[in-house]
Write a protein that holds these residues in place. Structure first.
Motif, PDB file in Angstrom:
ATOM      1  N   ASN A 133      13.057  -6.224  -3.456  1.00  0.00           N
ATOM      2  CA  ASN A 133      11.830  -5.818  -3.827  1.00  0.00           C
ATOM      3  C   ASN A 133      11.516  -4.508  -3.011  1.00  0.00           C
ATOM      4  N   GLN A 134      10.748  -3.558  -3.616  1.00  0.00           N
ATOM      5  CA  GLN A 134      10.167  -2.540  -2.840  1.00  0.00           C
ATOM      6  C   GLN A 134       8.696  -2.604  -3.217  1.00  0.00           C
ATOM      7  N   THR A 135       8.140  -2.063  -2.029  1.00  0.00           N
ATOM      8  CA  THR A 135       6.583  -2.112  -2.193  1.00  0.00           C
ATOM      9  C   THR A 135       6.087  -0.725  -1.739  1.00  0.00           C
ATOM     10  N   LEU A 136       5.176  -0.316  -2.389  1.00  0.00           N
ATOM     11  CA  LEU A 136       4.531   1.017  -2.160  1.00  0.00           C
ATOM     12  C   LEU A 136       3.092   0.581  -2.231  1.00  0.00           C
ATOM     13  N   ALA A 137       2.463   0.905  -1.046  1.00  0.00           N
ATOM     14  CA  ALA A 137       0.951   0.918  -0.700  1.00  0.00           C
ATOM     15  C   ALA A 137       0.230   2.234  -0.985  1.00  0.00           C
ATOM     16  N   LEU A 138      -0.883   1.772  -1.679  1.00  0.00           N
ATOM     17  CA  LEU A 138      -1.821   2.869  -1.926  1.00  0.00           C
ATOM     18  C   LEU A 138      -3.415   2.559  -1.473  1.00  0.00           C
ATOM     19  N   CYS A 139      -3.975   3.706  -0.853  1.00  0.00           N
ATOM     20  CA  CYS A 139      -5.123   3.073  -0.315  1.00  0.00           C
ATOM     21  C   CYS A 139      -6.094   4.337   0.003  1.00  0.00           C
ATOM     22  N   VAL A 140      -7.203   4.334   0.569  1.00  0.00           N
ATOM     23  CA  VAL A 140      -8.117   5.497   0.635  1.00  0.00           C
ATOM     24  C   VAL A 140      -8.066   5.373   2.100  1.00  0.00           C
ATOM     25  N   ARG A 141      -7.542   6.629   2.943  1.00  0.00           N
ATOM     26  CA  ARG A 141      -7.539   6.847   4.287  1.00  0.00           C
ATOM     27  C   ARG A 141      -8.656   6.049   4.915  1.00  0.00           C
ATOM     28  N   GLY A 142      -8.292   5.265   5.902  1.00  0.00           N
ATOM     29  CA  GLY A 142      -9.213   4.620   6.632  1.00  0.00           C
ATOM     30  C   GLY A 142      -9.974   3.360   6.376  1.00  0.00           C
ATOM     31  N   LYS A 143      -9.751   3.015   5.100  1.00  0.00           N
ATOM     32  CA  LYS A 143     -10.370   2.085   4.434  1.00  0.00           C
ATOM     33  C   LYS A 143      -9.286   0.893   4.025  1.00  0.00           C
TER      34      LYS A 143
END
Length: 179
Positions: A133-143
């Motif tokens: 499996n491949q995982t990509l992480a998305l987030c608001v910087r610093g949160k």
């Protein structure tokens, strides 16, 4: 003739109302900015999932499948794990571009949690599945609490799910985007 009282506001009243409004705006603006960043994060995750799903579907009709990868210029794969610069989908045979997504808002981060720099969808007859499996992480910087992960399974299906704590911390601290 009696003098009628004036119907208006004094300068002091106007200044006080403006000061109260300025205070309320200063308090509300950071939360509005955070809400906008979270909305853009969800939109980016949806755009990534849409690109992955469309590329998987397109791979069924192409002899060498398709490939989705980060792209800083919308024409070539960057060879990096930073997906915040934008991404493209390519035909595996002709190398034609099937889809382009521009760079994400500067407050957002999107990165592969591993070392792979692309997602390959082979034609079903090829049977050359990705190793895991491949995982990509998305987030608001610093949160870190805003982190979403997009998981691409070995069979090519993709979905979003909550992030593990270590993935959330890494995503929130990620600062490698080149502009």
């Amino acid at each position: 003739m009696p003098h009628l009282p004036s119907r208006g506001f004094t300068w002091l009243e106007v200044v006080m109302v403006l000061a109260i409004m300025a205070f309320l705006a200063a308090v509300a603006l950071p939360s509005l900015s955070d809400a906008l960043a979270r909305h853009r994060l969800r939109a980016a995750a949806t755009a990534l999932l849409d690109t992955l799903r469309q590329s998987r579907e397109a791979a069924l009709h192409r002899p060498k499948g398709t490939r989705v990868c980060p792209s800083e210029n919308g024409r070539t794969c960057s060879g990096r794990t930073d997906w915040g610069v934008g991404w493209i989908s390519r035909d595996g045979d002709t190398n034609a571009i099937l889809a382009v997504e521009d760079a994400l808002d500067a407050r957002l981060t999107a990165a592969s949690t591993g070392v792979r720099t692309d997602v390959v969808f082979p034609h079903p007859a090829d049977e050359m599945a990705e190793p895991s499996n491949q995982t990509l992480a998305l987030c608001v910087r610093g949160k870190p609490e805003t982190t979403l992960t997009v998981v691409v399974a070995k069979n090519g299906h993709s979905h979003a799910e909550p992030a593990a704590p270590e993935v959330a911390r890494a995503c929130a601290a990620h600062h490698s985007r080149i502009r």
